[in-house]
Design an enzyme around this catalytic site. Structure first.
Site, PDB file in Angstrom:
ATOM      1  N   SER A  28      10.110  -8.998 -12.927  1.00 20.71           N
ATOM      2  CA  SER A  28      10.908  -8.810 -14.131  1.00 20.71           C
ATOM      3  C   SER A  28      10.379  -7.604 -14.878  1.00 20.71           C
ATOM      4  O   SER A  28       9.239  -7.165 -14.664  1.00 20.71           O
ATOM      5  CB  SER A  28      10.847 -10.052 -15.030  1.00 20.71           C
ATOM      6  OG  SER A  28      11.528  -9.827 -16.261  1.00 20.71           O
ATOM      7  N   ARG A  29      11.193  -7.067 -15.766  1.00 21.52           N
ATOM      8  CA  ARG A  29      10.720  -5.972 -16.609  1.00 21.52           C
ATOM      9  C   ARG A  29       9.686  -6.460 -17.615  1.00 21.52           C
ATOM     10  O   ARG A  29       8.890  -5.681 -18.122  1.00 21.52           O
ATOM     11  CB  ARG A  29      11.899  -5.338 -17.357  1.00 21.52           C
ATOM     12  CG  ARG A  29      12.894  -4.602 -16.459  1.00 21.52           C
ATOM     13  CD  ARG A  29      14.103  -4.163 -17.257  1.00 21.52           C
ATOM     14  NE  ARG A  29      14.844  -5.324 -17.759  1.00 21.52           N
ATOM     15  CZ  ARG A  29      15.881  -5.231 -18.600  1.00 21.52           C
ATOM     16  NH1 ARG A  29      16.265  -4.054 -19.056  1.00 21.52           N
ATOM     17  NH2 ARG A  29      16.505  -6.321 -18.994  1.00 21.52           N
ATOM     18  N   HIS A  77      21.111  -1.934  -8.537  1.00 20.79           N
ATOM     19  CA  HIS A  77      21.138  -2.409  -7.158  1.00 20.79           C
ATOM     20  C   HIS A  77      20.700  -1.335  -6.166  1.00 20.79           C
ATOM     21  O   HIS A  77      19.897  -1.590  -5.261  1.00 20.79           O
ATOM     22  CB  HIS A  77      22.542  -2.899  -6.789  1.00 20.79           C
ATOM     23  CG  HIS A  77      22.898  -4.208  -7.401  1.00 20.79           C
ATOM     24  ND1 HIS A  77      24.099  -4.849  -7.140  1.00 20.79           N
ATOM     25  CD2 HIS A  77      22.228  -5.007  -8.262  1.00 20.79           C
ATOM     26  CE1 HIS A  77      24.137  -5.980  -7.824  1.00 20.79           C
ATOM     27  NE2 HIS A  77      23.022  -6.091  -8.517  1.00 20.79           N
ATOM     28  N   LYS A  95      26.343  -8.944  -5.289  1.00 22.76           N
ATOM     29  CA  LYS A  95      27.527  -8.108  -5.406  1.00 22.76           C
ATOM     30  C   LYS A  95      27.586  -7.530  -6.826  1.00 22.76           C
ATOM     31  O   LYS A  95      26.977  -8.103  -7.750  1.00 22.76           O
ATOM     32  CB  LYS A  95      28.791  -8.917  -5.056  1.00 22.76           C
ATOM     33  CG  LYS A  95      28.945 -10.228  -5.867  1.00 22.76           C
ATOM     34  CD  LYS A  95      29.441  -9.982  -7.268  1.00 22.76           C
ATOM     35  CE  LYS A  95      29.257 -11.172  -8.158  1.00 22.76           C
ATOM     36  NZ  LYS A  95      29.364 -10.791  -9.586  1.00 22.76           N
ATOM     37  N   ASP A 176      31.976  -6.964 -11.547  1.00 24.74           N
ATOM     38  CA  ASP A 176      31.361  -8.265 -11.761  1.00 24.74           C
ATOM     39  C   ASP A 176      32.131  -9.402 -11.096  1.00 24.74           C
ATOM     40  O   ASP A 176      31.526 -10.358 -10.613  1.00 24.74           O
ATOM     41  CB  ASP A 176      31.234  -8.544 -13.258  1.00 24.74           C
ATOM     42  CG  ASP A 176      30.134  -9.555 -13.565  1.00 24.74           C
ATOM     43  OD1 ASP A 176      29.018  -9.390 -13.038  1.00 24.74           O
ATOM     44  OD2 ASP A 176      30.389 -10.497 -14.322  1.00 24.74           O
TER      45      ASP A 176
END
Length: 336
Positions: A28-29, A77, A95, A176
């Site tokens: 994670s950031r 991505h 996706k 999305d």
């Protein structure tokens, strides 16, 4: 696992159901998110980089990690998947696979050159209910398919904190949501020759809602709607010369089908499901990797690439552009 959001959590729950996979690391950031997620799911290592937001680099460099699941926002991505492939890791990426077809082509080229597995995680294609749709069509029960209607929508959170509407995150209903209605249309009719797209854009230039019309030389057509402003039926209807069927809601995770022949009785078929529904695509990825296959025949590279090309055409018609589209060139060599 790269990222710690809702999708990452659901997928991680289903990874834990696999007999031949072990959860090794999450990134994670932010430190708190990574640590909390690791504790929640019993993951060995939490990776983070509070200063640069590049915690995924630590995960990719971990020799215990064989496969990277990318559940970050769309705009990340390509960067993350490319880094993983260049490091010799197999990749299963949420996706849409990338922001545009150019990025997808590069990822596929790297995976091919290095003999690595790469798959866009369109979990709907692997569900028992959806597989049954393909069986019904293939055996001719609907006759020749003439048209498809499908919609998927929900109300995205308002405000600047909404990933779904953030242009820097690759937000918008097309990237999305549209892959799910498209999955049913392409499964029934194949990829179209013609694509017409209209959309309602936010002030930031992303599509809040869109409508796609797919046309075919046979005269068949598909009407697809994706929305981040309203719920709809969330079903797909596939109609042929001998009958029609309709998926239950939501169409991206259906467990019920209604089949109505022109002559005969209507019937409802129901399908049990394992976990959250991601187990089926995870099993396929595991099977392919263990068999040395770089791509899944069910969710092929060509399918993902054709999808991104279709989305590029649709975005051009709607006037939706992202920062990724303006990159002068793709980085680095494809091979070591």
């Amino acid at each position: 696992m790269v990222a710690t959001g809702d999708i990452a959590a659901k997928v991680t729950e289903d990874i834990a159901r696999l007999e031949d996979a072990v959860l090794q690391a999450v990134s994670s950031r932010h430190e708190a998110s990574a640590v909390d997620f690791a504790d929640r799911f019993g993951i060995t290592r939490a990776c983070f980089d509070n200063e640069r937001g590049k915690g995924y680099r630590q995960l990719i460099d971990d020799p215990a990690v064989d496969v990277v699941y990318v559940a970050a926002p769309h705009a990340q991505h390509y960067e993350i998947s490319r880094a993983a492939l260049m490091a010799g890791k197999h990749v299963l990426c949420e996706k849409s696979l990338t922001i545009n077809a150019r990025e997808a082509e590069d990822l596929i080229g790297i995976a091919s050159a290095r003999g690595l597995f790469l798959m866009e995680a369109v979990w709907t294609r692997f569900l028992p209910c959806v597989n049954r749709v393909w069986e019904i069509i293939a055996r001719g029960e609907l006759g020749e398919v003439q048209w498809v209607q499908a919609d998927l929508g929900f109300q995205a959170p308002a405000g600047s904190g909404s990933r779904q509407l953030d242009p820097q995150a690759g937000g918008g209903a097309l990237l999305d949501l549209a892959v799910y209605p498209l999955t049913l249309a392409v499964g029934a009719l194949g990829f179209p020759d013609g694509v017409s797209a209209v959309g309602t854009l936010t002030n930031d230039g992303v599509d809040r809602q869109n409508a796609l019309l797919l046309t075919y030389p046979s005269g068949a057509a598909a009407q697809l709607i994706s929305s981040l402003v309203s719920l709809g039926t969330r079903t797909a209807t596939i109609c042929g010369t001998k009958g029609w069927l309709r998926t239950g809601a939501p169409l991206h995770n259906p467990v019920e089908l209604t089949v109505t022949p022109h002559r005969g009785e209507q019937r409802v078929e129901r399908f049990p499901q394992i976990g959250n529904g991601y187990t089926y695509e995870l099993r396929e990825a595991t099977r392919c990797i263990q068999s040395g296959l770089p791509e899944s025949p069910t969710m092929s590279w060509d399918h993902s690439l054709q999808t991104m090309r279709l989305f590029d055409r649709a975005r051009a018609q709607m006037g939706v552009h992202y920062t990724n589209d303006g990159a002068a060139s793709l980085p680095g060599p494809r091979s070591a």
